[in-house]
Design an enzyme around this catalytic site. Structure first.
Site, mmCIF file in Angstrom:
data_model
loop_
_atom_site.group_PDB
_atom_site.id
_atom_site.type_symbol
_atom_site.label_atom_id
_atom_site.label_comp_id
_atom_site.label_asym_id
_atom_site.label_seq_id
_atom_site.Cartn_x
_atom_site.Cartn_y
_atom_site.Cartn_z
ATOM 1 N N CYS A 112 0.848 -1.191 0.000
ATOM 2 C CA CYS A 112 0.000 0.000 0.000
ATOM 3 C C CYS A 112 0.886 1.244 0.000
ATOM 4 C CB CYS A 112 -0.941 0.021 1.208
ATOM 5 S SG CYS A 112 -0.078 0.185 2.785
ATOM 6 N N ASP A 149 7.884 29.435 -31.635
ATOM 7 C CA ASP A 149 9.025 29.712 -32.498
ATOM 8 C C ASP A 149 8.575 29.515 -33.946
ATOM 9 O OD1 ASP A 149 11.844 29.907 -33.366
ATOM 10 O OD2 ASP A 149 11.578 27.776 -33.781
ATOM 11 N N CYS A 178 3.411 1.716 2.818
ATOM 12 C CA CYS A 178 4.692 1.017 2.660
ATOM 13 C C CYS A 178 5.674 1.894 1.891
ATOM 14 C CB CYS A 178 4.484 -0.299 1.915
ATOM 15 S SG CYS A 178 3.386 -1.473 2.735
#
Length: 743
Positions: free
Chosen positions: A22, A446, A25
């Site tokens: 989970c 650009d 952890c």
């Protein structure tokens, strides 16, 4: 993948983590690693990886031992040569083992649940049959939860497994007590199934269906989650699998013999053959042959590209036509495919700001839930509701509160979103790009190479019919971009004698004995070849339209004008419209003259007051800063070295993948197919992914905030709570998987 050196932070490595169940952890491992001196770590629960930056005296052995000391396993990633194909047995076997555990648990649990929910089938001794069926589920089916909870307990930590293990054992333990020492074991005992908790003396009540049902439902959620995470990472695995496995190398030159070797053995300079239908083994340059190359798997662009001698090709693209001989220019980790995979993997290991908050919450969430469960138990006992009701309410709190969805909210969406982007030729470098995409409202474009092709072509020819023929003959000997455009307009230019290049002005020479002058009108005037009124007017009109006029004279007079211009990409106008539809204000940014810039802007639909021309490369970043100072979020789209500073300075940098490596390093999103339309797609994908992440987090937080009080109030049966908890995690994963349909 091996450890890499970064100039500012020492070594960087990714660790493969196993044993996490989970988000708590992951948070715990991350906290342990970050306690080491000079270590910065980010642990991702969904990808099961830890991205760690460290410096001496810390070593990789220190990192591995730290993870193991926290109760988990870690390993350095295998090299590309040793990596298994596809998911690999290490990934497939845990999923299969989880499936087998789920199937056995489900077969045993279903009768237990049915007996508890349907009083009509509660035959004499049904409760003892339920105990017989539920015991293997609680002991063996829930063993991964018990094992992880015990490991965490030994390290003074608590995770989701702690909640599940305590909840299941509490429900099962109370049932055993009621059966052996209470009245629940009496033959002929029945009791209905309730969605809410009833006040009772407890000695006649069992909750075996909750113990077995919660175990099975959590296993089901884990299995769906594991399969879904594999699907979420499928795009990256597919990207890595695109490369050719072997290749026909030419030994001794173009006409030498072919030798079949693994593609991994190619080195720069090798010549190799690509037959129709085969993949190009690595990045290179065509030496011989012509064909059409399908690059859709890398760029998302469905139209094959014509290639011939001197044209670069990218590894993993497919030769759709004739035989090609290619010289390898980049191999291994330097190829575009490898760089794309690296960018995607790095993006998937990142965390959005919202997820970092969620991780911090989940880190303290489990202890808080344990306190709430204990308080719930005490409250129900104190109000005289009975021990059974108190235990049931506490178990429901433990089960419903599991924070899995919090840990999955960002990683699964990132996995799917970035993977889908890679399939479409859009590389998202990290979650920060997603967050910036939501804020930008101005996009600076650009001109050369982004809005336009960056290649000069002949737009029109005026005057004598021999104008283009004679101009092409002279320009064929020049290397100037305008000269190449003029020369390329004629298939077989005529030979030239006495060729002379006049830097910055033009060229002169003799064609079939005729003295010809090609270049600026001022050059022709100096040579006594002034332009007539019609040609002078043509020059003025060409300049006003953004073109370059090349004057041509011979036989004592100016005879014609060739108009050359940078060509606007056919998709640019539609792309500008789409950017505007996204709420962005497009601005053209270029170092070209004002007239050229305004002409291009008009062609693609950019307003005249949103044209910034005559800008030096160093000034582009200043333009970005100026818009930011006015309170705008700025995106910059560019492809050249001169765009790198502006890309880095912008809130969101979008680098064209057809441009320079410097520009791509500076960008937050890399648009592989070099199409301005990909910029709009990139912004849409980034916003969609971020929206999915936020939706996941709102659901995950909202679910826990709403569900825990209901469980504590006795309004949820533990088995229903287990189903809701599993559904919450699955919902987050399935919601993220919707990004796979992004078009």
């Amino acid at each position: 993948m091996t450890a890499t050196t970064t100039p500012d932070h020492g070594e960087r490595v990714e660790l493969a983590i196993t044993g996490m169940t989970c988000a708590s952890c992951a948070q715990r491992i991350q906290r342990k690693l970050n306690k080491l001196d000079g270590v910065e770590a980010s642990v991702n629960y969904a990808t099961e990886k830890a991205t760690v930056t460290y410096a001496a005296p810390v070593t990789t052995d220190d990192l591995l031992s730290t993870v193991e000391a926290a109760g988990y396993a870690a390993a350095l990633p295998v090299t590309e040569a040793d990596a298994p194909d596809g998911d690999g047995p290490a990934v497939v076997d845990p999923v299969r083992a989880l499936r087998d555990r789920l199937v056995v648990s489900a077969v045993l649990s279903v009768p237990v649940v049915l007996l508890a929910m349907w009083p009509a089938i509660q035959v004499d001794g049904w409760q003892w049959l339920s105990l017989t069926l539920a015991a293997p589920v609680v002991v063996w089916g829930a063993l991964p939860f018990h094992r992880a909870a015990w490991t965490n307990l030994r390290h003074g930590a608590a995770t989701m497994d702690t909640l599940v293990s305590i909840g299941v054992l509490a429900a099962f333990g109370w049932s055993v007590y009621a059966l052996f020492w209470g009245t629940a074991g009496e033959i002929g005992m029945t009791h209905p199934f309730d969605l809410v908790i009833e006040r009772t003396d407890g000695a006649g009540t069992i909750y075996l269906e909750a113990a077995a049902g919660v175990t099975t439902l959590v296993l089901l959620g884990r299995w769906i989650e594991a399969r879904s995470k594999r699907r979420a990472g499928a795009a990256l695995r597919a990207l890595l699998d695109l490369g050719a496995k072997d290749v026909a190398v030419l030994r001794g030159g173009v006409d030498g013999p072919e030798v079949r070797v693994p593609a991994a053995e190619l080195v720069v300079g090798d010549l190799f053959v690509v037959r129709p239908g085969e993949k190009v083994a690595t990045d290179g340059e065509v030496l011989d042959g012509t064909s059409a190359v399908d690059a859709s798997m890398l760029t998302g662009e469905s139209v094959p590209v014509e290639v011939g001698p001197g044209v670069p090709v990218v590894g993993a693209t497919v030769n759709a036509g004739g035989r090609l001989v290619v010289r390898a220019t980049r191999v291994g980790s330097d190829t575009q495919l490898a760089q794309m995979a690296r960018l995607v993997e790095e993006a998937q290991s990142g965390k959005a700001a919202a997820q970092q908050l969620a991780d911090r919450v989940s880190g303290v969430f489990v202890p808080v839930v344990l306190i709430i469960a204990a308080a719930t138990l005490g409250f129900w006992v104190g109000t005289g509701a009975g021990t059974a009701a108190a235990v049931t309410a506490a178990v429901a709190v433990l089960v419903i509160a599991c924070p899995c969805a919090l840990g999955l909210a960002t990683p699964t969406a990132l996995l799917v979103g970035t993977g889908r982007g890679a399939q479409l030729g859009i590389l998202v470098k990290g979650p920060e790009a997603l967050e910036q995409a939501r804020r930008v409202d101005v996009v600076l474009l650009d001109k050369t190479g982004t809005v336009t092709t960056g290649e000069m072509t002949v737009r029109s020819v005026h005057g004598d019919e021999r104008t283009l023929e004679l101009a092409a003959a002279l320009e064929h000997a020049s290397e100037h971009p305008i000269a190449r455009a003029v020369a390329g307009a004629v298939d077989a230019p005529r030979p030239v004698a006495d060729f002379t290049a006049l830097e910055g002005l033009g060229v002169t020479g003799r064609v079939d004995g005729t003295e010809v002058v090609v270049g600026r009108p001022s050059l022709l005037a100096e040579r006594g070849l002034p332009l007539g009124d019609d040609l002078a007017r043509t020059v003025d009109e060409a300049r006003a339209a953004g073109g370059t006029a090349v004057a041509v004279g011979w036989d004592g007079a100016a005879r014609g004008v060739v108009v050359v211009a940078d060509t606007v990409k056919p998709t640019s106008a539609d792309a500008v419209r789409r950017l505007r539809d996204l709420g962005l204000t497009p601005v053209l940014l270029t170092g070209d003259h004002e007239a050229v810039a305004r002409s291009v802007a008009a062609e693609v639909g950019i307003a005249p007051d949103h044209v910034v021309a005559d800008v030096l490369p160093a000034q582009k970043a200043d333009v970005v800063a100026d818009w930011q100072a006015r309170g705008h979020g700025v995106a910059m789209v560019g492809d050249g070295v001169n765009d790198a500073a502006a890309l880095a300075r912008a809130d969101l940098g979008l680098a064209m993948g057809t441009g320079t490596d410097v520009a791509m390093e500076a960008g937050d999103l890399v648009l592989v197919r070099g199409d301005l339309g990909a910029a709009a797609d990139g912004v849409r994908l980034a916003r969609r992914t971020l929206g999915t992440i936020r939706g996941n987090l709102v659901w995950a937080f909202g679910y826990n905030v709403a569900a825990i009080p209901l469980a504590a109030a006795g309004l949820l049966n533990p088995m229903i709570a287990g189903g809701a908890m599993a559904f919450s995690s699955v919902f987050v994963v399935l919601n993220s998987l919707r990004l796979r349909t992004f078009r």
